[in-house]
Design a protein around this motif. Structure first.
Motif, mmCIF file in Angstrom:
data_model
loop_
_atom_site.group_PDB
_atom_site.id
_atom_site.type_symbol
_atom_site.label_atom_id
_atom_site.label_comp_id
_atom_site.label_asym_id
_atom_site.label_seq_id
_atom_site.Cartn_x
_atom_site.Cartn_y
_atom_site.Cartn_z
ATOM 1 N N SER A 1 -0.930 1.659 3.736
ATOM 2 C CA SER A 1 1.291 1.499 3.057
ATOM 3 C C SER A 1 1.387 0.580 3.284
ATOM 4 O O SER A 1 2.979 0.900 3.693
ATOM 5 C CB SER A 1 1.257 2.410 4.285
ATOM 6 N N LEU A 2 1.490 -0.049 1.841
ATOM 7 C CA LEU A 2 2.662 -1.261 1.841
ATOM 8 C C LEU A 2 3.288 -0.905 0.983
ATOM 9 O O LEU A 2 3.045 -0.309 -0.019
ATOM 10 C CB LEU A 2 1.346 -2.086 1.038
ATOM 11 N N ASP A 3 4.766 -1.173 1.558
ATOM 12 C CA ASP A 3 5.699 -1.070 0.043
ATOM 13 C C ASP A 3 6.465 -2.194 -0.526
ATOM 14 O O ASP A 3 7.073 -2.695 -0.253
ATOM 15 C CB ASP A 3 6.732 -0.292 0.385
ATOM 16 N N ALA A 4 5.828 -3.261 -1.718
ATOM 17 C CA ALA A 4 5.595 -4.367 -2.397
ATOM 18 C C ALA A 4 7.390 -4.946 -1.948
ATOM 19 O O ALA A 4 7.512 -5.724 -1.978
ATOM 20 C CB ALA A 4 4.640 -4.887 -3.598
ATOM 21 N N ALA A 5 7.727 -4.034 -2.436
ATOM 22 C CA ALA A 5 9.014 -4.043 -2.927
ATOM 23 C C ALA A 5 9.938 -4.261 -2.319
ATOM 24 O O ALA A 5 10.580 -5.396 -1.710
ATOM 25 C CB ALA A 5 9.675 -3.085 -4.067
ATOM 26 N N GLY B 1 8.533 3.731 11.904
ATOM 27 C CA GLY B 1 9.238 3.372 11.046
ATOM 28 C C GLY B 1 8.596 3.111 9.559
ATOM 29 O O GLY B 1 9.218 2.686 8.515
ATOM 30 N N ARG B 2 6.991 2.568 9.566
ATOM 31 C CA ARG B 2 6.865 1.606 9.235
ATOM 32 C C ARG B 2 5.203 2.629 8.266
ATOM 33 O O ARG B 2 4.493 2.034 7.156
ATOM 34 C CB ARG B 2 6.110 0.246 9.305
ATOM 35 N N GLY B 3 4.959 3.660 7.865
ATOM 36 C CA GLY B 3 4.388 4.834 8.123
ATOM 37 C C GLY B 3 3.348 4.288 8.839
ATOM 38 O O GLY B 3 2.092 4.912 8.160
ATOM 39 N N LEU B 4 2.927 3.832 9.620
ATOM 40 C CA LEU B 4 2.130 3.708 10.214
ATOM 41 C C LEU B 4 1.690 4.306 11.967
ATOM 42 O O LEU B 4 0.873 3.971 12.485
ATOM 43 C CB LEU B 4 1.396 2.102 10.953
ATOM 44 N N GLY B 5 2.538 5.488 12.302
ATOM 45 C CA GLY B 5 2.707 5.900 13.521
ATOM 46 C C GLY B 5 1.346 6.534 13.806
ATOM 47 O O GLY B 5 1.087 6.742 14.633
#
Length: 405
Positions: A232-236, A185-189
């Motif tokens: 893969s950080l989404d700051a917002a 779910g965090r784009g780290l699969g």
């Protein structure tokens, strides 16, 4: 994820020590003005209130604010070369209620040392740390409800990242650990099948951040620079998630050297300056800021610093409406020893002067004061908004400082 468990010894079962607290008194001389404007008079008297814990700490479910408390904490990190200290805390005191708190400072100011004692990774050299009423270094159930992203990744070397994540989930009591559900779910699969030692610095921090944010029923989440060097950080989305944790009752502590991140995210912004943790910085539109400044000790005047140096530095800052100060006076000291031929010289006392700044924008003024203090080599003891001036009806019944003219 914090993989290192604090050492235990038989003394862990003993009652936790009580931290001693002292009071300091000081005088002040007439103030010099750098502005034609008269600053509003605020109340100068302040008292120190020490909160005492009950003999038996309350159940975690019944904890009331503040959730996190530091009492005269002295600590250091091991982030320097060969495990030496990079930064230290010097008798740090603070009380944090649920909400998002930004701690503005660098590792040299003690941000890593603060993160280590808050997360239970290490114990302070002296003083007390309480999270939910318990010492996190001694209380396993408290650590299970602590999320932490420290300065450097500490993922243990196991077969796969998935194994590390599920091991951490089981350790904190999750009935159905699932690394895939967390990381996909965090784009780290894509990291699940890799060995932890093969991850880059930013990838390992991303895994630890995901674990910290997914802590079950968190009491406290401690994050060191969560907006920097994270894959893969989404700051917002991260800002929204941190505020959501706070709204559910967690105390979110973000330690950063970025003033942009601090003011963009935090409900409360605190300054950690050379090991001293200051109260929340004043924020908002218009008002007066009161700053207490440490004066050089006797014999150290040549090194500069003090309230006059800070006031001079602030004269170059645009947007400030008025600056004034009250310079502290040290009480005359008599060497101890009476009539002995070699009396013991008195210990130098700490003198705090007071500087007042009036500005239309307290956010900008707070940052300007911090910048000026750094440039001038000035140590700040506290920074706060001024007490509102009394109403006209109250003025007639108020004794004014200096004799009540």
């Amino acid at each position: 994820m914090t993989s290192r468990e604090p050492s235990t010894s038989p003394e862990d079962d003993l009652p936790e020590e009580e931290a001693s607290q002292g009071d300091a008194a000081q005088g002040s001389a007439p103030r010099d003005d750098l502005s034609r404007d008269d600053l509003s008079q605020g109340d100068a008297a302040q008292g120190a209130v020490a909160a005492q814990e009950a003999e038996a700490p309350p159940p975690l479910a019944a904890v009331t604010p503040p959730l996190v408390r530091l009492e005269r904490v002295v600590a250091s990190d091991d982030a320097g070369p060969h495990g030496d200290a990079r930064g230290r805390l010097h008798h740090a005191e603070a009380a944090f209620a649920p909400g998002v708190h930004m701690i503005l400072g660098t590792p040299e100011d003690g941000t890593l040392a603060l993160a280590h004692v808050l997360s239970g990774r290490t114990r302070p050299s002296s003083g007390r740390v309480r999270v939910g009423g318990h010492d996190p270094a001694r209380h396993a159930k408290t650590r299970a409800r602590l999320g932490a992203l420290l300065g450097a990744p500490e993922l243990p070397d196991t077969r796969t990242v998935a194994a590390v994540v599920e091991m951490a989930q089981r350790a904190r009591g999750e009935a159905r650990p699932s690394a895939a559900a967390l990381l996909d779910g965090r784009g780290l699969g894509r990291l699940l099948a890799r060995r932890p030692v093969s991850l880059s610095f930013a990838e390992a921090r991303a895994v630890e951040l995901a674990l910290a944010l997914s802590t079950p029923e968190p009491l406290c989440v401690v994050l060191v620079e969560p907006f920097a060097e994270v894959t893969s950080l989404d700051a917002a989305a991260l800002r929204v998630e941190l505020h959501a944790l706070a709204e559910k009752g967690a105390c979110v502590l973000v330690l950063t050297s970025s003033r942009t991140d601090a003011w963009a995210l935090g409900d409360h912004v605190h300054q950690l300056d050379r090991g001293v943790l200051l109260p929340a910085l004043p924020a908002g539109r218009g008002g007066e800021i009161v700053v207490q400044v440490e004066e050089p000790r006797p014999g150290e005047e040549a090194a500069g610093g003090g309230v006059r140096a800070l006031a001079t530095a602030l004269t170059e800052v645009p947007g400030l409406q008025a600056v004034a100060w009250e310079e502290a006076q040290r009480a005359p000291q008599v060497p101890s020893g009476g009539d002995t031929p070699h009396p013991t010289p008195p210990a130098p006392t700490l003198a705090l002067s007071t500087l007042r700044v009036r500005a239309a924008d307290l956010d900008a003024a707070s940052l300007s004061i911090l910048d000026a203090a750094t440039r001038a080599g000035v140590v700040l003891a506290s920074i706060r908004t001024a007490t509102p001036p009394p109403t006209r009806r109250q003025v007639g019944r108020t004794v004014q400082p200096g004799g009540g003219r």
